[in-house]
Design a protein around this motif. Sequence first.
Motif, PDB file in Angstrom:
ATOM      1  N   TRP A 138      -0.065  -2.635  11.618  1.00  0.00           N
ATOM      2  CA  TRP A 138      -0.780  -3.285  10.525  1.00  0.00           C
ATOM      3  C   TRP A 138      -2.277  -3.004  10.573  1.00  0.00           C
ATOM      4  CZ3 TRP A 138       1.567  -4.365   6.351  1.00  0.00           C
ATOM      5  CH2 TRP A 138       2.929  -4.714   6.364  1.00  0.00           C
ATOM      6  N   VAL A 194      -2.398   0.170   8.690  1.00  0.00           N
ATOM      7  CA  VAL A 194      -2.292  -0.074   7.247  1.00  0.00           C
ATOM      8  C   VAL A 194      -3.616  -0.595   6.690  1.00  0.00           C
ATOM      9  CG1 VAL A 194      -1.127  -1.434   5.468  1.00  0.00           C
ATOM     10  CG2 VAL A 194       0.190  -0.502   7.369  1.00  0.00           C
ATOM     11  N   TYR A 206       6.290  -0.610  -3.688  1.00  0.00           N
ATOM     12  CA  TYR A 206       5.248  -0.339  -2.698  1.00  0.00           C
ATOM     13  C   TYR A 206       3.968   0.159  -3.375  1.00  0.00           C
ATOM     14  CZ  TYR A 206       3.369   1.094   1.851  1.00  0.00           C
ATOM     15  OH  TYR A 206       2.588   1.221   2.979  1.00  0.00           O
ATOM     16  N   LYS A 233       1.712  -6.607   3.164  1.00  0.00           N
ATOM     17  CA  LYS A 233       1.353  -5.402   2.418  1.00  0.00           C
ATOM     18  C   LYS A 233       0.389  -5.724   1.290  1.00  0.00           C
ATOM     19  CE  LYS A 233       1.543  -1.144   0.927  1.00  0.00           C
ATOM     20  NZ  LYS A 233       0.707  -1.279  -0.276  1.00  0.00           N
TER      21      LYS A 233
END
Length: 270
Positions: free
Chosen positions: A75, A78, A198, A26
Motif C-alpha cells: 500500500w 500504491v 479499478y 484503493k
Amino acid sequence: MTRTTTSREPLAAKVPEITLMFWVLKILTTGMGEAMSDFLGQKSVPIGGAIGVFGFAYAMRLQLRQREYRAPVYWFAVMMVAIFGTMIADVLKDGTGVSYAVTTPVFAALTAYVFFRWHRSEGTLSIHTILTRRRERFYWCAVLSTFALGTAAGDLTAISLHLGFLDSVFLFAVAIVIPGLAWWRGNLNPIVAFWSAYVITRPLGASVVDWLGKPHAQTGLGLGDGTVSALALILFVALVAYTAVTKRDIQPARDRNLNISYPLGSGSSI
C-alpha cells in the motif's frame, strides 16, 4: 530458468485479495495521492517533484524485492504511484498546455496498450496470477497508467466540462457501480469488471478530495489540500495497520506450476 532467477521469483501472490477493504483503501489512496501532489506542488515544485520521483522509485524497489504480499509495503507503493501518477498527468497538462480533452484519450490509449501487452504475453489479466516477476511488472505498469488516466479524466469532467467536483463525485460513483452490477448479473467478465472499476476509483477518489480541499471559488468546501492530505494519511495508516494485523486480505496459496489462463471472454474469476 537458472537458480538465481528462480530465487528471485515470488513465493506467493504479490497483491491482496479483493475485499471491501481493498476498495476502501484503493479509493482512499487515489484521493490522498491527488491531495498530496497538489499540496506539494503548492509549496515547492522542485521538492514536490523530487518526493514524487524518488519516493516512487524507492517504493517500487521495495515492493519488487518482496517475495510475497506484505500490506504496508504494497500500500505504500500504491500511495507513491498515486502521487507520481498525478504529477505525470498534471505536469503534462501544465507544462505543455495540452488540454485534458487530449491527455485523457492519450492515457486511455496507453492503458489499453499495457493491458494488450500484458494479456498477449501472459494470457490473463487476473490479479490472482501475479506469481512471477514479469506479471508483477505488467501489473504495476497498468496501475501507474490507470492513475494517470484517472487524474486526467477527473479534471476533464470537473474543470474542462465545468461539472464541478461534487457533480463529478456523483458521476463517477454511478460509473463505478455499473461494472459491478454487470458482473453480478453475469453480463460482464469478472476480470473486465474488476479493471473497469479499478480505473474509475482514481477519478472518484480525486473528485472527493478536490471537493473537500479546493476553495469555494473552484466548487470545493475549502478545507485545504494540506488538511485533507493529513486526514487521509492518518486514516490510511490506521487501515493499513489493521489490514497488516488481521491478514484477511492475503490470497490463498495457489500452485505456481499451473499454466493458468483466463480468457477475457470467459466467466473466470479475477
